[in-house]
Design an enzyme around this catalytic site. Structure first.
Site, mmCIF file in Angstrom:
data_model
loop_
_atom_site.group_PDB
_atom_site.id
_atom_site.type_symbol
_atom_site.label_atom_id
_atom_site.label_comp_id
_atom_site.label_asym_id
_atom_site.label_seq_id
_atom_site.Cartn_x
_atom_site.Cartn_y
_atom_site.Cartn_z
ATOM 1 N N ARG A 1 0.882 -1.178 0.000
ATOM 2 C CA ARG A 1 0.000 0.000 0.000
ATOM 3 C C ARG A 1 0.913 1.220 0.000
ATOM 4 N NH1 ARG A 1 -5.356 1.366 3.455
ATOM 5 N NH2 ARG A 1 -6.106 -0.009 1.811
ATOM 6 N N HIS B 1 -7.279 0.668 -6.490
ATOM 7 C CA HIS B 1 -7.511 -0.188 -5.315
ATOM 8 C C HIS B 1 -8.162 -1.488 -5.811
ATOM 9 C CE1 HIS B 1 -7.804 -1.396 -1.300
ATOM 10 N NE2 HIS B 1 -8.685 -0.549 -0.809
ATOM 11 N N GLN C 1 -10.168 -4.041 -3.529
ATOM 12 C CA GLN C 1 -11.475 -3.562 -3.071
ATOM 13 C C GLN C 1 -12.563 -3.885 -4.094
ATOM 14 O OE1 GLN C 1 -12.174 -1.882 -0.051
ATOM 15 N NE2 GLN C 1 -14.233 -2.434 -0.712
ATOM 16 N N ASP D 1 -17.122 7.297 -1.774
ATOM 17 C CA ASP D 1 -15.927 7.122 -0.937
ATOM 18 C C ASP D 1 -15.639 8.474 -0.288
ATOM 19 O OD1 ASP D 1 -13.564 6.150 0.167
ATOM 20 O OD2 ASP D 1 -12.477 6.024 -1.728
ATOM 21 N N CYS E 1 -16.235 1.536 0.374
ATOM 22 C CA CYS E 1 -15.080 0.696 0.726
ATOM 23 C C CYS E 1 -14.715 0.795 2.201
ATOM 24 C CB CYS E 1 -13.886 1.061 -0.151
ATOM 25 S SG CYS E 1 -13.285 2.744 0.097
ATOM 26 N N ARG F 1 -13.446 -8.882 1.481
ATOM 27 C CA ARG F 1 -12.019 -8.627 1.217
ATOM 28 C C ARG F 1 -11.209 -9.872 1.595
ATOM 29 N NH1 ARG F 1 -9.964 -3.423 1.296
ATOM 30 N NH2 ARG F 1 -8.018 -4.469 0.706
#
Ligand code: CP
Ligand code: NVA
Length: 307
Positions: A104, A131, A134, A220, A260, A288
């Site tokens: 990340r 991402h 996700q 988001d 998310c 996830r």
């Protein structure tokens, strides 16, 4: 080096994504039955975090343990990564000591350079641009509840960020539509999003127009990690892009709300929506774990473990 990485959603073919979804279901069922499943016994995952995380760390770390392997956590603060060791050197060393790496970080260029110098598969656990893990979880969540996503419509309301870009890539690969509504100045940049065309996506000035006929309404945070300096300005710019009950009413009757997480109630979404009956945010978060276990198995063992 010819190694399979998952650095962005379209690194995979449609058939590979479908394999992962099928495997995710099998892995999830085994997990619910407390059935031991250790295809990655003795394998090691290194997780490198240059940004904060709850879900990504937890799901990768516990997922790797549940597959019989182990996971090591590194962050910028207490490794040489934060003291300027070149990414290329770090990749050479780290990839000689483990079987798979998850990163990340900030710019996509960092993870691309790492992958070029890695002897083992590298997974994108979020960059400024993408991402992909996700969106694997989000689409798997939709499939579990409604079946194929092909031909369906996703409404993205708010910032055209890493999660939005990944929805757009997924739409091209799996053939569904994304309606995006952002304030002026925050529109999708097709090149940054890594899109091949614009057949699967449409931009709308008014968020109410974007949600019409949507099967999924999603948003988001208005300020992603790394953009904190713009927070004050963004709060003003995004004020009319809050997902609320009036917006949900315009979408299809059985539309799902996705996020998310982490979320800011009262900013990008109202508490009534995220805590309401159409919200599937906890399923997305749980999934996830299951999709990333399938992804790890795919990258390390290929399809040899069967469906
Ligand atoms: N959605 C997500 O990636 O959450 P974390 O930042 O907690 O990992
Ligand atoms: N767009 C958000 C997602 C966090 C999981 C960020 O990059 O901070």
């Amino acid at each position: 080096m010819n190694i399979k990485h998952f650095l962005q959603f379209n690194d995979f073919e449609k058939s590979e994504i479908e394999w992962i979804f099928n495997k995710s279901k099998i892995i999830k069922d085994k997990f619910k039955r407390y059935e031991k499943y250790w295809p990655l016994e003795d394998r090691t995952l290194v997780m490198i975090f240059e940004k904060a995380s709850t879900r990504t760390r937890l799901s990768f770390e516990s997922g790797m343990h549940q597959l019989g392997g182990s996971a090591i956590y590194l962050n910028t603060r207490d490794s040489q990564l934060g003291r300027g060791e070149p990414v290329e050197d770090a990749a050479q060393v780290i990839s000689r000591m483990c079987d798979v790496v998850m990163i990340r970080t900030f710019e996509q260029d960092i993870i691309d350079r790492f992958a070029k110098n890695s002897r083992v598969p590298v997974i994108n656990g979020l960059t400024n641009e993408y991402h992909p893990c996700q969106i694997l979880a989000d689409i798997f969540t939709f499939i579990e509840k409604r079946g194929s996503i092909q031909g369906k419509t996703v409404a993205w309301i708010g910032d055209s960020n890493n999660v939005c870009n990944t929805w757009l890539q997924a739409a091209e690969l799996l053939d569904f539509n994304v309606h995006v509504s952002t304030p002026k100045g925050y529109e999708v940049e097709a090149e940054r999003a890594g899109l091949y065309g614009d057949d699967n996506f449409e931009q709308f000035d008014d968020p109410m127009d974007a949600v019409k006929g949507a099967d999924i309404v999603t948003t988001d945070v208005w300020t992603s990690m790394g953009f904190e300096a713009e927070q004050k300005e963004r709060l003003k710019d995004f004020a009319d892009w809050q997902v609320d009950e009036d917006m949900m009413k315009v979408a299809n009757k059985d539309a799902m709300f996705m996020h998310c997480l982490p979320a800011h109630r009262g900013e990008e979404v109202t508490a009534e929506v995220i805590d309401g009956p159409q919200s599937v945010v906890w399923d997305e978060a749980e999934n996830r774990l299951h999709v990333q276990k399938a992804l790890l198995e795919y990258l390390l063992l290929g399809e040899q473990n069967g469906k």
